[in-house]
Write an enzyme that holds these catalytic residues in place. Structure first.
Site, short mmCIF file in Angstrom:
data_model
loop_
_atom_site.label_atom_id
_atom_site.label_comp_id
_atom_site.label_asym_id
_atom_site.label_seq_id
_atom_site.Cartn_x
_atom_site.Cartn_y
_atom_site.Cartn_z
N LYS A 203 0.89 -1.05 0.00
CA LYS A 203 0.19 -0.01 -0.05
C LYS A 203 0.85 1.20 0.00
CE LYS A 203 -3.58 2.36 2.22
NZ LYS A 203 -4.59 2.47 3.57
N LYS A 255 -2.13 -1.55 -3.86
CA LYS A 255 -3.00 -0.67 -3.77
C LYS A 255 -2.16 0.85 -3.70
CE LYS A 255 -6.54 1.93 -0.93
NZ LYS A 255 -7.18 1.78 0.26
#
Length: 329
Positions: A203, A255
């Protein structure tokens, strides 16, 4: 005589001549089951609230969230990922609304699970940022830094209340070191061995999260660069991946999706567990904004971005267009 494989004998355009031909030889296909719908539910509202930076996306009431879950199920979407938006007055330094069994996220989990049962995978964001008055993903120490190990204690409690509320899958998104192992132990301790962990493995600290902060009513000042990953790094993602798998992650995620397709491809090539990618709020907002101005063809752009994410190796894609796209497919 022409050498085999060279022009004019080799004409790849033959396989592009008609829609039927292109469909037959397509190497990558999208399916409704590839898609997961992220959804926001806000405490204390009587009608859905439009998110200005994400046209077409709303903060749901409990009732409209249940309707959205049913619509996703009927369209063939595989799952729904829930994010809770508490009243501002309930935010505090520890994010206690996030571990309150009667907090908005836990209530919404029970609502949706009662509505769809096991027919739709009910997922829950496992992070404190929506619930803290400082907007960070964890507990702060005396100097205002995120305290990794103190935060893990909160994540363990959060995992247990989410599992008790009916989550099939928890998605720890805070990027704390050791979070997957602590959450796995916490779930197993209360007999929730069947609850899966979708690890937010890579992330990145991204500029594309801006609209999401509006969506969850974030109280953040500053940034999250001390715990989210540096966009410059690749090997670091693979190290995070190895650690998450060692700690018991059932699925892993990259992500954002679009700006990190190289990372997604490396992760997909490296593992034997399902790989997810999250097409985040900023990716959504860019296409919607450009389409509103007539600068791009909206529907084609949506499908092209999703196809690119799938082609890069994602088995599952979290996208705010999940239900719409699934219906079209």
């Amino acid at each position: 005589m022409t050498e085999y494989g060279s022009f004019p004998g080799a004409r790849p355009r033959r396989l592009r001549t008609t829609p039927a031909m292109r469909r037959m030889v397509a190497e990558t296909r999208l399916h409704p089951a590839d898609l997961i719908l992220p959804a926001f539910v806000r405490e204390g509202i009587g009608e859905p609230v439009e998110i200005g930076s994400m046209p077409g996306v709303v903060q749901h009431t409990r009732d409209t969230l249940k309707k959205a879950a049913v619509e996703a199920l009927e369209a063939g979407v595989s799952g729904i990922m829930l994010f809770g938006v508490p009243d501002d007055a309930k935010k505090d330094a520890l994010g206690t609304a996030g571990t309150d069994p009667d907090g908005i996220l836990q209530v919404a989990l029970r609502d949706v699970r009662a509505e769809v049962g096991d027919d739709l995978i009910v997922m829950s964001d496992l992070c404190l940022d929506e619930f803290t008055d400082h907007g960070h993903c964890g507990v702060l120490d005396a100097e205002g830094r995120v305290d990794n190990d103190a935060t893990l204690e909160r994540y363990a409690e959060m995992a247990q209340v989410q599992a008790d509320a009916g989550a099939h899958v928890v998605g720890p998104s805070g990027m704390m070191d050791g979070q997957v192992g602590v959450i796995r132990d916490a779930l197993d301790t209360i007999g929730k061995e069947d609850v899966s962990i979708l690890a937010y493995t890579a992330k990145y600290s991204s500029a594309f999260y801006g609209p999401f902060r509006e969506a969850v009513g974030s109280s953040l000042t500053g940034d999250r660069k001390t715990y989210q990953q540096d966009p410059a790094n690749v090997r670091e993602s693979l190290r995070e991946l190895a650690l998450d798998l060692e700690e018991g992650a059932d699925m892993v995620m990259v992500k954002p999706a679009g700006p990190y397709l190289d990372i997604l491809a490396k992760v997909a090539e490296s593992v034997d567990v399902p790989v997810a990618a999250y097409q985040i709020s900023g990716e959504y907002a860019m296409i919607e904004a450009a389409a509103q101005r007539g600068w791009i063809e909206r529907d084609r752009a949506i499908l092209e971005t999703l196809l690119g994410i799938k082609r890069a190796g994602a088995n599952m894609i979290l996208t705010y267009w999940a239900t719409e796209v699934a219906r079209g497919l």
